[in-house]
Design a protein around this motif. Sequence first.
Motif, PDB file in Angstrom:
ATOM      1  N   LYS A  69       0.812  -1.216   0.000  1.00  0.00           N
ATOM      2  CA  LYS A  69       0.000   0.000   0.000  1.00  0.00           C
ATOM      3  C   LYS A  69       0.846   1.268   0.000  1.00  0.00           C
ATOM      4  O   LYS A  69       0.593   2.198  -0.774  1.00  0.00           O
ATOM      5  N   ARG A  70       1.870   1.319   0.843  1.00  0.00           N
ATOM      6  CA  ARG A  70       2.704   2.530   0.928  1.00  0.00           C
ATOM      7  C   ARG A  70       3.405   2.810  -0.395  1.00  0.00           C
ATOM      8  O   ARG A  70       3.464   3.972  -0.854  1.00  0.00           O
ATOM      9  N   ILE A  71       3.932   1.776  -1.017  1.00  0.00           N
ATOM     10  CA  ILE A  71       4.636   1.947  -2.288  1.00  0.00           C
ATOM     11  C   ILE A  71       3.661   2.376  -3.378  1.00  0.00           C
ATOM     12  O   ILE A  71       3.976   3.240  -4.214  1.00  0.00           O
ATOM     13  N   ASN A  72       2.460   1.809  -3.381  1.00  0.00           N
ATOM     14  CA  ASN A  72       1.446   2.194  -4.371  1.00  0.00           C
ATOM     15  C   ASN A  72       1.059   3.665  -4.226  1.00  0.00           C
ATOM     16  O   ASN A  72       0.957   4.406  -5.221  1.00  0.00           O
ATOM     17  N   GLU A  73       0.827   4.103  -2.993  1.00  0.00           N
ATOM     18  CA  GLU A  73       0.443   5.500  -2.753  1.00  0.00           C
ATOM     19  C   GLU A  73       1.537   6.450  -3.239  1.00  0.00           C
ATOM     20  O   GLU A  73       1.248   7.486  -3.857  1.00  0.00           O
ATOM     21  N   GLU A  74       2.773   6.094  -2.973  1.00  0.00           N
ATOM     22  CA  GLU A  74       3.906   6.928  -3.380  1.00  0.00           C
ATOM     23  C   GLU A  74       3.938   7.087  -4.897  1.00  0.00           C
ATOM     24  O   GLU A  74       4.153   8.194  -5.424  1.00  0.00           O
ATOM     25  N   ALA A  75       3.709   5.991  -5.626  1.00  0.00           N
ATOM     26  CA  ALA A  75       3.766   6.029  -7.092  1.00  0.00           C
ATOM     27  C   ALA A  75       2.627   6.857  -7.676  1.00  0.00           C
ATOM     28  O   ALA A  75       2.819   7.640  -8.619  1.00  0.00           O
ATOM     29  N   ILE A  76       1.429   6.719  -7.118  1.00  0.00           N
ATOM     30  CA  ILE A  76       0.280   7.475  -7.624  1.00  0.00           C
ATOM     31  C   ILE A  76       0.436   8.955  -7.331  1.00  0.00           C
ATOM     32  O   ILE A  76       0.115   9.819  -8.160  1.00  0.00           O
ATOM     33  N   MET A  77       0.950   9.278  -6.156  1.00  0.00           N
ATOM     34  CA  MET A  77       1.213  10.683  -5.808  1.00  0.00           C
ATOM     35  C   MET A  77       2.182  11.314  -6.800  1.00  0.00           C
ATOM     36  O   MET A  77       2.030  12.480  -7.196  1.00  0.00           O
ATOM     37  N   GLN A  78       3.176  10.546  -7.202  1.00  0.00           N
ATOM     38  CA  GLN A  78       4.176  11.059  -8.143  1.00  0.00           C
ATOM     39  C   GLN A  78       3.529  11.425  -9.477  1.00  0.00           C
ATOM     40  O   GLN A  78       3.852  12.445 -10.087  1.00  0.00           O
ATOM     41  N   ILE A  79       2.585  10.609  -9.938  1.00  0.00           N
ATOM     42  CA  ILE A  79       1.866  10.911 -11.179  1.00  0.00           C
ATOM     43  C   ILE A  79       1.080  12.208 -11.046  1.00  0.00           C
ATOM     44  O   ILE A  79       1.141  13.097 -11.899  1.00  0.00           O
ATOM     45  N   LEU A  80       0.360  12.319  -9.946  1.00  0.00           N
ATOM     46  CA  LEU A  80      -0.536  13.463  -9.758  1.00  0.00           C
ATOM     47  C   LEU A  80       0.219  14.762  -9.521  1.00  0.00           C
ATOM     48  O   LEU A  80      -0.295  15.846  -9.824  1.00  0.00           O
ATOM     49  N   CYS A  81       1.427  14.671  -8.992  1.00  0.00           N
ATOM     50  CA  CYS A  81       2.214  15.882  -8.771  1.00  0.00           C
ATOM     51  C   CYS A  81       2.693  16.487 -10.081  1.00  0.00           C
ATOM     52  O   CYS A  81       2.874  17.699 -10.199  1.00  0.00           O
ATOM     53  N   SER A  82       2.910  15.628 -11.084  1.00  0.00           N
ATOM     54  CA  SER A  82       3.411  16.128 -12.359  1.00  0.00           C
ATOM     55  C   SER A  82       2.300  16.525 -13.317  1.00  0.00           C
ATOM     56  O   SER A  82       2.425  17.469 -14.085  1.00  0.00           O
TER      57      SER A  82
END
Length: 369
Positions: free
Chosen positions: A33-46
């Motif tokens: 879960k933590r790794i998934n959240e980190e990856a999705i956040m990265q998409i949304l930040c850009s």
Amino acid sequence: MEVMQVLHMNKGDDENSYAKNSKVQSKIISLGKRINEEAIMQILCSNIPDIMGIADLGCSSGPNSLSVISEITDVIYAKCRELGRPTPELKVFLNDLPSNDFNFIFGSLPAFYDKLKKEKGSEFGPCFVSATPGSFYGRLFPSRSLHCVHSSSSLHWLSQVPAGLESNARTAMNKGKIYISKSSSLCVLEAYSLQFQKDFSSFLKSRSKEIVPGGCMLLSFMGRRSTDPTTDESCYHWELLAQALMSMVSEGLVEEEKVDSFNAPYYGPCAEETRLEIEKDGSFSVNRLETFEIDWDGGVDDVDTTSGAASRGQRVAKTIRAVVESMLESHFEKDIMDELFRRYGEMVEGYLSKTGTKYTNLVISMVRN
């Protein structure tokens, strides 16, 4: 054995169903879960697209099927609120083989939509969920239509039994075994390794066409820490199942030739060979590649078996049965399943009482170049 036709988790919600016996898979989802959240956040930040394509590959059925999608929507909602941006429309695709119990998932969709509306309100953009049956070892979606691909507890299943080990092979190369074991010949180990390389390469090539540049792919599947595929962490749950079958052979309940001609379409790779295939493909950059250990029964607290509660061996046997019974029934006979998994549960109980062996799970986060 035609994997596309016979590989599916046990359907419905009865005692032996996957819906009632998928605690291990639920634990695996929570570990990533933590790794998934980190990856999705990265998409949304850009970049926050107006329409966001999300796919869950190997979704199966039961309570886990929509849990990942629910978590992804939570992350998107929280990030968009933080940025003061409207949430995108979500196109969610649930994929599995055509024999999957999609009807069970469809039955839980109204509750899923109600939960979205109740927790996030009208400010949350529309979410459209649909099913996409088919093998993820080929193309499933239009080019550049996905922003996030997730798959949990699925990629250890191969597209086929490795060449030379099929049930119709002239010579049984893996006698008395149903997967890699310490007694397996080098040609058996190589057959499994080559099939994994072929399948994982096909998977990456297909996803590279479907995911937009900068999109993420989040994978978790059974693997191993050691480069040696015969270690207990990698294959001993299969070894015990083979022993249970051979005990029935010794009593004339199962034909030995049936055991010799069955090999599981499964492979748990190590991190090194997984990373090598990703690098060979070249379409993705790895952000995270981590390994986690999981108890065979999902880490359920020990219980008093005298009270009628299931023992660890029984819980493991139910978990494995819910996953592999469809394949075993197609090769052996349906009426041996109860006895087979009773014996298997006893063997697992004895084994776990003497060892701390756990499953190893690989969790990978990568970005489309």
